[in-house]
Design a protein around this motif. Structure first.
Motif, PDB file in Angstrom:
ATOM      1  N   TYR A 161       0.858  -1.182   0.000  1.00 58.40           N
ATOM      2  CA  TYR A 161       0.000   0.000   0.000  1.00 58.40           C
ATOM      3  C   TYR A 161       0.896   1.234   0.000  1.00 58.40           C
ATOM      4  CZ  TYR A 161      -3.529  -3.443   1.283  1.00 58.40           C
ATOM      5  OH  TYR A 161      -4.363  -4.527   1.294  1.00 58.40           O
ATOM      6  N   CYS A 162       0.697   2.109  -0.974  1.00 61.22           N
ATOM      7  CA  CYS A 162       1.657   3.199  -1.189  1.00 61.22           C
ATOM      8  C   CYS A 162       1.000   4.566  -1.241  1.00 61.22           C
ATOM      9  CB  CYS A 162       2.424   2.976  -2.497  1.00 61.22           C
ATOM     10  SG  CYS A 162       3.336   1.424  -2.527  1.00 61.22           S
ATOM     11  N   GLU A 163       1.702   5.540  -0.699  1.00 57.84           N
ATOM     12  CA  GLU A 163       1.230   6.928  -0.730  1.00 57.84           C
ATOM     13  C   GLU A 163       2.230   7.769  -1.507  1.00 57.84           C
ATOM     14  OE1 GLU A 163       0.123   8.445   3.105  1.00 57.84           O
ATOM     15  OE2 GLU A 163       0.328  10.533   2.455  1.00 57.84           O
ATOM     16  N   TRP A 164       1.716   8.521  -2.439  1.00 58.47           N
ATOM     17  CA  TRP A 164       2.548   9.383  -3.284  1.00 58.47           C
ATOM     18  C   TRP A 164       2.310  10.820  -2.845  1.00 58.47           C
ATOM     19  CZ3 TRP A 164       0.974  10.383  -9.086  1.00 58.47           C
ATOM     20  CH2 TRP A 164       1.868  11.279  -9.677  1.00 58.47           C
ATOM     21  N   THR A 165       3.365  11.437  -2.358  1.00 66.42           N
ATOM     22  CA  THR A 165       3.211  12.767  -1.768  1.00 66.42           C
ATOM     23  C   THR A 165       3.520  13.877  -2.773  1.00 66.42           C
ATOM     24  OG1 THR A 165       5.497  12.743  -1.038  1.00 66.42           O
ATOM     25  CG2 THR A 165       3.861  11.904   0.514  1.00 66.42           C
ATOM     26  N   LEU A 166       3.064  15.079  -2.419  1.00 70.35           N
ATOM     27  CA  LEU A 166       3.404  16.273  -3.188  1.00 70.35           C
ATOM     28  C   LEU A 166       4.891  16.581  -2.996  1.00 70.35           C
ATOM     29  CD1 LEU A 166       0.381  18.628  -2.379  1.00 70.35           C
ATOM     30  CD2 LEU A 166       0.704  17.087  -4.320  1.00 70.35           C
ATOM     31  N   GLY A 167       5.411  17.427  -3.836  1.00 68.38           N
ATOM     32  CA  GLY A 167       6.812  17.823  -3.662  1.00 68.38           C
ATOM     33  C   GLY A 167       7.407  18.276  -4.973  1.00 68.38           C
ATOM     34  N   ASN A 168       8.715  18.481  -4.942  1.00 72.84           N
ATOM     35  CA  ASN A 168       9.406  18.853  -6.169  1.00 72.84           C
ATOM     36  C   ASN A 168       9.886  17.579  -6.861  1.00 72.84           C
ATOM     37  OD1 ASN A 168      11.725  17.975  -4.866  1.00 72.84           O
ATOM     38  ND2 ASN A 168      12.227  20.027  -4.109  1.00 72.84           N
TER      39      ASN A 168
END
Lengths: 336, 336
Positions: free
Chosen positions: B164-171
């Motif tokens: 189970y994976c979370e893709w975060t905001l960012g550069n």
């Protein structure tokens, strides 16, 4: 309309009146209230009365009655029925305005199926407002009739004036509908494609109370003015291509709000979606037709009268389609 | 994973590597970018890798080649094909990072249908990233692999870590996915109900560019953090009832944005809507199952493994259903 004046006089004398009103199809949707009790909408809306469909309602004030009685489509309603209470509450407003306490016999019938995304309550409360106010001896302006109708069912406000109608924001007195074009201004047709005749599980009144639970509702409301302005301009320019894109967008946005409310409201079924897809296909093949969808599964295909036969034929070939009704623009709610 | 270290060493020596990656199903959707070229998303997202489905990709750097060659599912791609150019562009990033100019032979195959709402590009670019970087002799961290995969297809970032994976905001460097739970944390199942095997008319890359044209997109983005937080909490509590409501809401909100973009994107078809309606019905009958829908018509029914058979049986009875695939949680993208 001098015959309306005559009919009103006669109604006041006999304390009974019969009125007819058309349902309407909203091009810019009403969904959610600023004030639920007064049915003051959260956004303005725009519609066309449907001339081929109507509800006819007779109201008879009779001192011998011990309570109101209600018959809809030959079916008697008991005093504890929610529909009865809603109608009685509406006639109470008229009794309040005229300071009478007489009970009434109310009989109503429609020539179209109720509860499936054709605005049956709009025609019903517009006709009830015109009939009950006349039978009570009131002489109301169109704005007052629209206000009264709105108190019974928001979209009924739009079934009071003629043709193409816009219902504006405002307080109890001025949130009313006005006609922006008569029926003969543009012979638009509504091809109502019936994919379900079941009575919907959640009616519009309950649905309006859910509107604010969707995280999309404020965006819908924020964009409604702009969509309405563009829709009105396209309508008054008889520009179906521009208008069609706006009405589809507006309908989809409303259903996005419905489906994301808590609990969600899924009015669409497989047939609804098949027609949405087919409409894009038909347009790609050169048939100028656009959809809109009210609070139900049935799809309203909007086209000019030259294309009605092609649209009806195409719609009837889709597997889930049970019935097709066709209507052009209609006149105002009126005494008959 | 010492065998990964071994495989990486061997890949660097032979200049060839084979990697396997799973597609993933998003519970909180990715739709719209802050930066299209870098595929920096407008909102964070959350997904589960699908262990039963995979793409396997071999990359061979070979000095004798005059250009890259690409074969997907036994089909050779010409240099002017958009898919070829997208893959070549991706390998160019690896060549840039390693300062080599050697061309590569790329062969890829999948065990699931592409282009129908199962995230084929996610598995493809995750596998390509792992294989091409290893074949080029690079030793990348999981975060760097996720970053690289994201450059090829946003949701591919989520197919790099396990479970189970979370893709975060960012550069560019820190907008990557991390695993929040391993596959064995919760045996959720994705019953993929295939109602169309046609390649979709508008791919996700084009769709992401349309997201901002919907008047609902900013509301969707504004609510995404909250939905993701609630979804992560429900997932980590193994609370399917809470999680189910959130994933359905999030999916419907994304499709509301799609259908109200300009031009509109209607990924749903009649079968999609029939399954949405059936899911409510099944739940009312006591079967705990929830839907989500990616950028395509097929529906992903999410349930616990105890209910997979009941869900599959129920789904197969619906008229539009062409095929049903079942997958539990999957591991990371990896060399094989």
């Amino acid at each position: 309309m001098s015959d309306q004046t005559e009919l009103r006089k006669k109604a006041a004398q006999t304390r009974q009146a019969t009125a007819l009103a058309h349902p309407n199809i909203a091009f810019i949707k009403y969904w959610g209230n600023q004030d639920h009790a007064l049915r003051l909408p959260i956004n303005p809306s725009l519609s066309m009365n449907l001339g081929a469909l109507f509800t006819q309602t007779t109201v008879i004030f009779d001192d011998s009655l011990s309570h109101d009685s209600l018959t809809i489509n030959q079916q008697d309603y008991t005093l504890d029925d929610p529909a009865y209470q809603r109608v009685r509450h509406h006639v109470d407003i008229v009794r309040e305005w005229t300071n009478i306490s007489t009970h009434a016999r109310i009989e109503s019938s429609s020539n179209f199926p109720v509860g499936s995304g054709i605005a049956s309550s709009a025609a019903a409360f517009a006709a009830l407002s015109v009939a009950s106010s006349a039978a009570a001896g009131l002489t109301l302006t169109e704005a007052q009739l629209s206000q009264l109708a709105r108190r019974g069912s928001g979209s009924a406000s739009r079934s009071v004036p003629t043709g193409y109608c816009e219902w504006t924001l405002g307080n109890d007195v001025d949130s009313v509908a006005v006609s922006i074009a008569p029926p003969n201004f543009w012979d638009l047709q509504d091809v109502v494609v019936v994919v379900s005749q079941e009575h919907k599980a959640v009616g519009s009144t309950g649905g309006h109370r859910l509107a604010d639970t969707s995280s999309l509702q404020s965006a819908r409301v924020a964009g409604a003015d702009d969509r309405l302005t563009r829709c009105r301009e396209a309508l008054l320019a008889r520009d179906l291509v521009s208008m069609g894109a706006i009405i589809e967008e507006d309908a989809v946005i409303m259903h996005g709000v419905m489906m994301s409310s808590q609990p969600p409201l899924y009015y669409w079924n497989a047939g609804t979606m098949r027609i949405i897809q087919a409409t894009q296909q038909w347009r790609a093949e050169g048939l100028p037709v656009y959809f809109t969808i009210d609070a139900g599964p049935n799809v309203h295909l909007i086209c000019e009268s030259a294309h009605v036969q092609a649209v009806v034929s195409a719609a009837k070939q889709l597997p889930e389609v049970q019935d097709v009704l066709v209507s052009g623009p209609g006149g105002p709610a009126r005494l008959v």
